[in-house]
Design a protein around this motif. Structure first.
Motif, PDB file in Angstrom:
ATOM      1  N   UNK A  70      19.951 -71.522 -22.495  1.00 31.12           N
ATOM      2  CA  UNK A  70      18.940 -72.138 -21.632  1.00 31.12           C
ATOM      3  C   UNK A  70      19.452 -73.530 -21.250  1.00 31.12           C
ATOM      4  N   UNK A  71      19.839 -73.677 -19.999  1.00 31.50           N
ATOM      5  CA  UNK A  71      20.441 -74.933 -19.553  1.00 31.50           C
ATOM      6  C   UNK A  71      19.424 -75.909 -18.978  1.00 31.50           C
ATOM      7  N   UNK A  72      18.254 -75.406 -18.589  1.00 29.46           N
ATOM      8  CA  UNK A  72      17.273 -76.272 -17.934  1.00 29.46           C
ATOM      9  C   UNK A  72      15.868 -75.797 -18.257  1.00 29.46           C
ATOM     10  N   UNK A  73      14.907 -76.707 -18.105  1.00 28.03           N
ATOM     11  CA  UNK A  73      13.491 -76.383 -18.252  1.00 28.03           C
ATOM     12  C   UNK A  73      12.901 -76.196 -16.853  1.00 28.03           C
ATOM     13  N   UNK A  74      12.155 -75.113 -16.665  1.00 28.32           N
ATOM     14  CA  UNK A  74      11.554 -74.843 -15.374  1.00 28.32           C
ATOM     15  C   UNK A  74      11.822 -73.421 -14.896  1.00 28.32           C
ATOM     16  N   UNK A  75      11.184 -72.886 -13.877  1.00 23.48           N
ATOM     17  CA  UNK A  75      10.606 -73.862 -13.002  1.00 23.48           C
ATOM     18  C   UNK A  75       9.199 -74.229 -13.453  1.00 23.48           C
ATOM     19  N   UNK A  95       4.026 -82.130 -19.849  1.00 24.13           N
ATOM     20  CA  UNK A  95       4.509 -81.687 -21.160  1.00 24.13           C
ATOM     21  C   UNK A  95       5.910 -81.091 -21.045  1.00 24.13           C
ATOM     22  N   UNK A  96       6.149 -80.316 -19.990  1.00 24.34           N
ATOM     23  CA  UNK A  96       7.473 -79.737 -19.807  1.00 24.34           C
ATOM     24  C   UNK A  96       8.516 -80.801 -19.457  1.00 24.34           C
ATOM     25  N   UNK A  97       8.089 -81.806 -18.718  1.00 26.29           N
ATOM     26  CA  UNK A  97       9.000 -82.909 -18.417  1.00 26.29           C
ATOM     27  C   UNK A  97       9.389 -83.653 -19.689  1.00 26.29           C
ATOM     28  N   UNK A  98       8.433 -83.847 -20.582  1.00 26.14           N
ATOM     29  CA  UNK A  98       8.728 -84.497 -21.859  1.00 26.14           C
ATOM     30  C   UNK A  98       9.654 -83.622 -22.716  1.00 26.14           C
ATOM     31  N   UNK A  99       9.411 -82.306 -22.702  1.00 29.77           N
ATOM     32  CA  UNK A  99      10.274 -81.398 -23.450  1.00 29.77           C
ATOM     33  C   UNK A  99      11.696 -81.443 -22.915  1.00 29.77           C
ATOM     34  N   UNK A 106      17.961 -80.708 -17.872  1.00 24.88           N
ATOM     35  CA  UNK A 106      17.331 -81.023 -16.585  1.00 24.88           C
ATOM     36  C   UNK A 106      16.043 -80.244 -16.365  1.00 24.88           C
ATOM     37  N   UNK A 107      15.186 -80.767 -15.483  1.00 21.05           N
ATOM     38  CA  UNK A 107      13.915 -80.150 -15.149  1.00 21.05           C
ATOM     39  C   UNK A 107      13.991 -79.587 -13.738  1.00 21.05           C
ATOM     40  N   UNK A 108      13.673 -78.292 -13.593  1.00 22.20           N
ATOM     41  CA  UNK A 108      13.650 -77.640 -12.283  1.00 22.20           C
ATOM     42  C   UNK A 108      12.207 -77.564 -11.807  1.00 22.20           C
ATOM     43  N   UNK A 109      11.967 -78.038 -10.586  1.00 22.94           N
ATOM     44  CA  UNK A 109      10.600 -78.293 -10.128  1.00 22.94           C
ATOM     45  C   UNK A 109      10.225 -77.473  -8.907  1.00 22.94           C
ATOM     46  N   UNK A 123       6.796 -91.530 -12.072  1.00 22.70           N
ATOM     47  CA  UNK A 123       6.644 -92.942 -12.419  1.00 22.70           C
ATOM     48  C   UNK A 123       6.090 -93.098 -13.825  1.00 22.70           C
ATOM     49  N   UNK A 124       5.109 -92.264 -14.197  1.00 23.15           N
ATOM     50  CA  UNK A 124       4.521 -92.353 -15.536  1.00 23.15           C
ATOM     51  C   UNK A 124       5.534 -91.969 -16.618  1.00 23.15           C
ATOM     52  N   UNK A 125       6.295 -90.932 -16.360  1.00 23.92           N
ATOM     53  CA  UNK A 125       7.189 -90.389 -17.388  1.00 23.92           C
ATOM     54  C   UNK A 125       8.501 -91.157 -17.475  1.00 23.92           C
ATOM     55  N   UNK A 126       8.984 -91.637 -16.317  1.00 21.79           N
ATOM     56  CA  UNK A 126      10.281 -92.336 -16.282  1.00 21.79           C
ATOM     57  C   UNK A 126      11.355 -91.499 -16.994  1.00 21.79           C
ATOM     58  N   UNK A 127      11.678 -90.320 -16.451  1.00 26.27           N
ATOM     59  CA  UNK A 127      12.549 -89.374 -17.165  1.00 26.27           C
ATOM     60  C   UNK A 127      13.974 -89.876 -17.346  1.00 26.27           C
ATOM     61  N   UNK A 128      14.601 -89.333 -18.397  1.00 22.49           N
ATOM     62  CA  UNK A 128      16.002 -89.657 -18.678  1.00 22.49           C
ATOM     63  C   UNK A 128      16.927 -88.520 -18.291  1.00 22.49           C
ATOM     64  N   UNK A 129      16.369 -87.392 -17.875  1.00 22.29           N
ATOM     65  CA  UNK A 129      17.180 -86.262 -17.422  1.00 22.29           C
ATOM     66  C   UNK A 129      16.930 -86.053 -15.930  1.00 22.29           C
ATOM     67  N   UNK A 130      17.870 -85.409 -15.231  1.00 24.72           N
ATOM     68  CA  UNK A 130      17.673 -85.173 -13.799  1.00 24.72           C
ATOM     69  C   UNK A 130      16.492 -84.246 -13.519  1.00 24.72           C
ATOM     70  N   UNK A 131      15.806 -84.519 -12.428  1.00 26.19           N
ATOM     71  CA  UNK A 131      14.762 -83.645 -11.903  1.00 26.19           C
ATOM     72  C   UNK A 131      15.288 -83.031 -10.615  1.00 26.19           C
ATOM     73  N   UNK A 132      15.323 -81.688 -10.552  1.00 23.32           N
ATOM     74  CA  UNK A 132      15.878 -80.981  -9.407  1.00 23.32           C
ATOM     75  C   UNK A 132      14.755 -80.214  -8.707  1.00 23.32           C
ATOM     76  N   UNK A 133      14.587 -80.441  -7.412  1.00 22.37           N
ATOM     77  CA  UNK A 133      13.587 -79.739  -6.616  1.00 22.37           C
ATOM     78  C   UNK A 133      14.180 -78.420  -6.145  1.00 22.37           C
ATOM     79  N   UNK A 134      13.599 -77.317  -6.566  1.00 23.62           N
ATOM     80  CA  UNK A 134      14.171 -76.035  -6.165  1.00 23.62           C
ATOM     81  C   UNK A 134      13.525 -75.539  -4.877  1.00 23.62           C
TER      82      UNK A 134
END
Length: 217
Positions: A70-75, A95-99, A106-109, A123-134
């Motif tokens: 499992x390389x990414x969380x999402x979608x 919750x998934x963004x935090x996970x 990375x998070x797939x959105x 803005x609230x989460x300020x993630x440290x991993x990339x967020x990718x819009x699928x």
């Protein structure tokens, strides 16, 4: 040449294609988990398929997400057209963004008519991993806004050519999603719209995949 399919629901046995197979965590969706060697998964709770408070789904996601394939969380995501309760969508998305942050994946959105809410979550989460819009198909003005906020973009067969041409090349990925078409055809189409050789596009996406997932193709 290797073709990377960033988001797909179809398992491929073609040695030229490396797929990131999307596993939806939902009680009523049977998911094939036995992937051929060299294929990978993402897993997440899609906003269309949240059951109740999503408690049982969350427990399963936490367990499945630990797998090295499992390389990414999402979608995961937000969808104003979904029938799912909006507060539940926000809660499970965050919750998934935090996970994703905790696991360093990375998070797939998935985002439909909820861009302001998505940006507020970021803005609230300020993630440290990339967020990718699928499946991104927004217009150039929206693309520019999202580029400034640091998002990555995965493009399917339906996209805005003006948007495609302004997307940062180091944040670009290609996908087939649920469609039956071959990822190679999408590579050819995108390379043509960018006026670059398909080999140049394939090399750029390979570098993006290697950087995003710490792979070595």
């Amino acid at each position: 040449m290797i073709y990377f399919d960033f988001h797909t629901h179809h398992i491929s046995n073609d040695p030229e294609i490396v797929g990131l197979y999307n596993q939806i965590i939902a009680p009523d969706l049977a998911q094939e988990l036995d992937l051929p060697e060299g294929q990978f998964r993402s897993c997440g709770i899609h906003p269309w398929y949240i059951e109740g408070e999503g408690i049982s789904q969350w427990g399963r996601l936490e367990a499945v997400a630990q797998s090295p394939e499992v390389l990414a969380i999402g979608e995961s995501g937000l969808d104003r057209l979904a029938k799912t309760d909006w507060k539940s969508q926000i809660r499970l998305f965050e919750a998934q963004a935090q996970l994703a942050d905790e696991l360093g994946k990375p998070l797939i959105i998935h985002c439909v008519r909820a861009w302001d809410s998505l940006l507020a979550c970021r803005k609230r989460i300020n993630p440290h991993v990339p967020w990718i819009l699928h499946g991104f198909r927004g217009k150039a003005a929206l693309a520019q806004q999202l580029i400034r906020q640091g998002f990555g973009f995965s493009i399917g067969f339906h996209y805005s050519i003006p948007s495609l041409r302004i997307l940062p090349s180091d944040r670009l990925f290609l996908e087939t999603d649920e469609g039956p078409a071959d990822i190679r055809e999408l590579y050819r189409r995108v390379a043509n719209d960018l006026s670059i050789p398909i080999e140049t596009l394939a090399d750029r996406i390979k570098k993006n995949i290697n950087s995003l997932f710490s792979l070595s193709y």
